[in-house]
Design an enzyme around this catalytic site. Structure first.
Site, PDB file in Angstrom:
ATOM      1  N   ARG A 102       0.821  -1.212   0.000  1.00 30.12           N
ATOM      2  CA  ARG A 102       0.000   0.000   0.000  1.00 30.12           C
ATOM      3  C   ARG A 102       0.857   1.265   0.000  1.00 30.12           C
ATOM      4  NH1 ARG A 102      -4.060  -1.238   4.033  1.00 30.12           N
ATOM      5  NH2 ARG A 102      -5.022  -2.384   2.333  1.00 30.12           N
ATOM      6  N   ARG A 196       4.582   9.691   3.969  1.00 27.76           N
ATOM      7  CA  ARG A 196       5.411   9.346   5.115  1.00 27.76           C
ATOM      8  C   ARG A 196       6.878   9.670   4.805  1.00 27.76           C
ATOM      9  NH1 ARG A 196       3.418   3.417   7.046  1.00 27.76           N
ATOM     10  NH2 ARG A 196       4.556   2.711   5.211  1.00 27.76           N
ATOM     11  N   ASP A 276       7.845  -7.442  10.015  1.00 19.99           N
ATOM     12  CA  ASP A 276       7.805  -6.528   8.880  1.00 19.99           C
ATOM     13  C   ASP A 276       7.380  -5.124   9.294  1.00 19.99           C
ATOM     14  OD1 ASP A 276       5.347  -8.285   9.111  1.00 19.99           O
ATOM     15  OD2 ASP A 276       4.515  -6.672   7.898  1.00 19.99           O
ATOM     16  N   ASN A 277       7.010  -4.959  10.571  1.00 22.83           N
ATOM     17  CA  ASN A 277       6.674  -3.640  11.088  1.00 22.83           C
ATOM     18  C   ASN A 277       7.737  -3.132  12.063  1.00 22.83           C
ATOM     19  OD1 ASN A 277       4.264  -3.624   9.658  1.00 22.83           O
ATOM     20  ND2 ASN A 277       3.090  -4.485  11.349  1.00 22.83           N
TER      21      ASN A 277
END
Length: 524
Positions: A102, A196, A276-277
């Protein structure tokens, strides 16, 4: 307008000129992809501080070319959009290839201060369309989750917590279908895109996927690139190769420990600490179903998906961070001859977290340093707070007002959610305050100095879920003014702001079970 210098693309292998379709890829780190235009973009808010770090002023932010670029409707000169490939362990299980499903990078920007001053930033558009890693999703994001991430990125920065940042929030004019409650009743919601910003968005999962697929030469290349670009301050170039990787991994462990200790300080719960975060730089990344502790409860998780297992609850965050580092160590061990050296690096995590926690909790409670017996004193009051449903943020702000000579329990009364519980546990708190006052007297510290130091560690304002939800509700009706006001309030989270008492209030009763005000899903 922006000075792009896309080193990531120059030095790491990727794929270009391929159809934008979901696929498994190998032996590459990135894939070129173009954002999908939206119908009617509108800039709802932006962070002046982040804009300034990119050498952008208000006029530049509101220019037609920038507005179009932040919506994915145009490409700025020098920008080469792409998405990256990574894997990850999700809820403790290996999930295989994931990647930026995303998020689409606009590229790397170097500001006027230059790279030597550490002023290199990666820019991402989240919600700008499909990528080769979209995993069946549509690559879009909804307004509610975008507002939450935009606000929290900036709130965390002003709290002094390592974090990715947010430049802008754009409403797209398009509708996005989401099943918010995962109950089989999807609905169309307003779409949005945030931009971001971070020195690097590289995650543990970028290394894990290469190790899992046996792409070890590429893994070595990615490690070398990451060390050279993102950890140049460590001066590791002169170290022997077998020393370089453990020295770098030790730094990753240290930064991760410091980040999690800061989460615990303010009562922040990430909610979805998959590998993955996890940022390789020790930054808070991917603001999904996060939340702040209202009534103190180490077992609380803001993530509905985690409601039963509570893997990512508040109290387990230090443990899970270490588990994630162990997974990264396993990946790095595939290219390092001495696996024990990497395991020993994990001791740096334990040591750093222990030291940071002692420093932080001594400061939160107003002690000049950590004494034997402080852990028992603090543990006892945390247990009391949990049983009595005491608000964490309010408790610590009021605790600063305790007079050691006359430690009146009424000072803490506003931190209790239920009057009956205050009365029920009153005697226990009186006893604890007597012990606490005795401990304070050991420091022989002026009251004013103690109050000032405590209030620099214990915020007056945090981005409680119910506040974010109020801003979302208004924005979905066309009024984004509360988004802007919250952004402004959170710029000074430790200072009492006259006229803004509503933003420091404990969670109201109506918000206890209201959707979005307590637990949330991962749906975005």
């Amino acid at each position: 307008m922006l000075n792009f210098d896309n080193r990531f693309l120059r030095e790491l292998p990727g794929e270009t000129a391929l159809p934008n379709m979901v696929r498994q890829v190998s032996n590459i780190v990135w894939s070129s992809v173009t954002p999908t235009p939206v119908t009617a973009p509108r800039l709802l808010a932006y962070s002046p501080e982040v804009a300034s770090s990119l050498d952008l002023d208000d006029a530049a932010m509101r220019s037609p070319s920038m507005a179009a670029a932040l919506a994915g409707n145009a490409i700025l000169p020098g920008s080469v959009p792409y998405a990256t490939r990574y894997g990850g362990h999700q809820f403790g299980n290996w999930a295989g290839q994931l990647g930026d499903g995303r998020a689409i990078y606009l590229g790397e920007v170097v500001n006027k201060k230059g790279e030597r001053a550490g002023e290199r930033y990666e820019l991402q558009l989240k919600g700008a369309g499909r990528t080769p890693y979209s995993r069946g999703a549509d690559g879009r994001a909804v307004l509610r989750s975008s507002i939450r991430e935009f606000l929290c990125s900036e709130a965390m920065h002003h709290l002094g917590i390592p974090t990715t940042r947010a430049l802008s929030l754009v409403e797209t004019g398009d509708r996005v279908v989401r099943d918010m409650f995962y109950d089989g009743r999807p609905a169309a919601e307003s779409g949005a895109i945030i931009c971001r910003v971070a020195p690097s968005f590289t995650r543990f999962g970028h290394f894990e996927i290469l190790a899992a697929q046996g792409e070890l030469e590429l893994l070595k290349t990615l490690v070398s690139f990451t060390v050279d670009r993102d950890f140049s301050d460590l001066n590791l170039a002169d170290k022997m190769p077998q020393e370089r990787l453990p020295a770098w991994f030790s730094e990753v462990c240290i930064r991760t420990a410091k980040m999690v200790a800061e989460w615990m300080r303010v009562g922040f719960v990430h909610g979805v600490m998959n590998t993955d975060n996890m940022s390789i730089l020790g930054l808070t990344i991917d603001y999904g179903p996060y939340g702040w502790i209202d009534n103190f409860d180490p077992g609380w998780t803001p993530n509905t998906t985690d409601g039963e297992g509570k893997r990512y609850c508040f109290g387990r965050q230090p443990e899970i961070a270490r588990w994630n580092l162990e997974r990264l160590a396993s990946a790095l061990a595939t290219i390092h001859a001495n696996g024990d050296a990497l395991s020993e690096c994990l001791d740096k995590y334990d040591e750093t977290y222990s030291n940071e926690s002692a420093r932080i909790y001594a400061g939160k409670f107003g002690f000049t340093d950590w004494h034997d017996g402080d852990a028992t004193l603090i543990g006892d009051v945390f247990a009391l707070m949990q049983r009595a449903e005491v608000d964490m943020t309010e408790f610590f702000r009021q605790l600063a007002q305790i007079d050691p000579a006359y430690p009146a329990v009424e000072v803490l009364r506003g931190a209790f959610y239920v009057e009956a519980l205050f009365q029920q546990h009153r005697a226990s708190f009186v006893d604890w305050l007597t012990r606490y006052a005795r401990r304070l007297s050991q420091d022989n510290r002026l009251t004013a100095a103690r109050i000032n130091s405590m209030n620099q560690l214990n915020p007056r304002y945090v981005l409680r879920n119910y506040l974010a939800q109020q801003a979302i509700d208004r924005a979905e009706q066309g009024d984004a003014s509360m988004v802007t006001e919250l952004l402004d309030v959170m710029r000074n989270p430790y200072t009492v702001q006259a006229g803004r008492e509503a933003f420091s209030a404990i969670r109201p009763d109506w918000a206890r079970q209201k959707a979005g005000c307590s637990m949330l899903s991962c749906s975005s």
